[in-house]
Motif scaffolding. Structure first.
Motif, PDB file in Angstrom:
ATOM      1  N   TRP A 159      -0.780   3.054   3.801  1.00  0.00           N
ATOM      2  CA  TRP A 159      -2.020   3.028   4.576  1.00  0.00           C
ATOM      3  C   TRP A 159      -1.750   2.391   5.928  1.00  0.00           C
ATOM      4  O   TRP A 159      -0.994   1.431   6.028  1.00  0.00           O
ATOM      5  N   LYS A 160      -2.395   2.903   6.954  1.00  0.00           N
ATOM      6  CA  LYS A 160      -2.121   2.436   8.312  1.00  0.00           C
ATOM      7  C   LYS A 160      -3.252   1.594   8.894  1.00  0.00           C
ATOM      8  O   LYS A 160      -3.539   1.674  10.068  1.00  0.00           O
ATOM      9  N   TYR A 167       7.081   7.060  10.908  1.00  0.00           N
ATOM     10  CA  TYR A 167       6.894   8.268  11.711  1.00  0.00           C
ATOM     11  C   TYR A 167       5.542   8.177  12.404  1.00  0.00           C
ATOM     12  O   TYR A 167       4.751   7.281  12.136  1.00  0.00           O
ATOM     13  N   ASP A 168       5.246   9.109  13.238  1.00  0.00           N
ATOM     14  CA  ASP A 168       4.054   9.177  14.081  1.00  0.00           C
ATOM     15  C   ASP A 168       2.808   8.544  13.450  1.00  0.00           C
ATOM     16  O   ASP A 168       2.222   9.092  12.529  1.00  0.00           O
ATOM     17  N   ALA A 169       2.428   7.396  13.996  1.00  0.00           N
ATOM     18  CA  ALA A 169       1.260   6.675  13.477  1.00  0.00           C
ATOM     19  C   ALA A 169      -0.045   7.206  14.060  1.00  0.00           C
ATOM     20  O   ALA A 169      -1.116   6.888  13.571  1.00  0.00           O
ATOM     21  N   THR A 208       0.804  -1.223   0.000  1.00  0.00           N
ATOM     22  CA  THR A 208       0.000   0.000   0.000  1.00  0.00           C
ATOM     23  C   THR A 208       0.832   1.265   0.000  1.00  0.00           C
ATOM     24  O   THR A 208       0.268   2.347   0.091  1.00  0.00           O
ATOM     25  N   HIS A 209       2.170   1.134  -0.086  1.00  0.00           N
ATOM     26  CA  HIS A 209       2.928   2.385  -0.060  1.00  0.00           C
ATOM     27  C   HIS A 209       2.826   3.084  -1.407  1.00  0.00           C
ATOM     28  O   HIS A 209       2.698   2.477  -2.454  1.00  0.00           O
ATOM     29  N   SER A 214       1.189  -2.658  16.917  1.00  0.00           N
ATOM     30  CA  SER A 214       2.257  -2.906  15.937  1.00  0.00           C
ATOM     31  C   SER A 214       2.777  -1.598  15.364  1.00  0.00           C
ATOM     32  O   SER A 214       3.985  -1.406  15.230  1.00  0.00           O
ATOM     33  N   LEU A 215       1.871  -0.695  15.020  1.00  0.00           N
ATOM     34  CA  LEU A 215       2.291   0.586  14.477  1.00  0.00           C
ATOM     35  C   LEU A 215       3.125   1.365  15.496  1.00  0.00           C
ATOM     36  O   LEU A 215       4.130   1.988  15.144  1.00  0.00           O
TER      37      LEU A 215
END
Length: 85
Positions: A27-28, A45-47, A19-20, A34-35
């Motif tokens: 996508w998160k 970076y900040d999820a 999904t990158h 896990s994130l």
């Protein structure tokens, strides 16, 4: 249930390869724990922001692609020499 968080994180990072998109965003839609661990490891970076995607660090992007092929790649490697995007 007991499980290996390191293996979970590895596969989550590998799946981010699917999904990158532009500028190493992915996508998160994964487990928050896990994130958070991937963020602590310096791979994303900040999820916890309001965006629907996270930014992979340079190292995170490299590992994401390598882990994708480790877990899901063809035995003889990628056909076109590039990771899915």
């Amino acid at each position: 249930m007991d499980y290996d968080e390191g293996k979970i994180d590895e596969v989550v990072l590998a799946l981010m390869c699917l999904t990158h998109h532009g500028h190493a965003r992915a996508w998160k839609g994964f487990d928050w724990a896990s994130l958070d661990r991937l963020c602590e490891k310096g791979l994303i970076y900040d999820a916890r922001n309001k965006a629907k995607s996270v930014m992979l660090t340079e190292e995170g992007l490299k590992q994401c692609e390598a882990l994708f092929y480790k877990h899901f790649g063809l035995a003889d490697g990628p056909r076109d020499g590039a990771a899915p995007s």
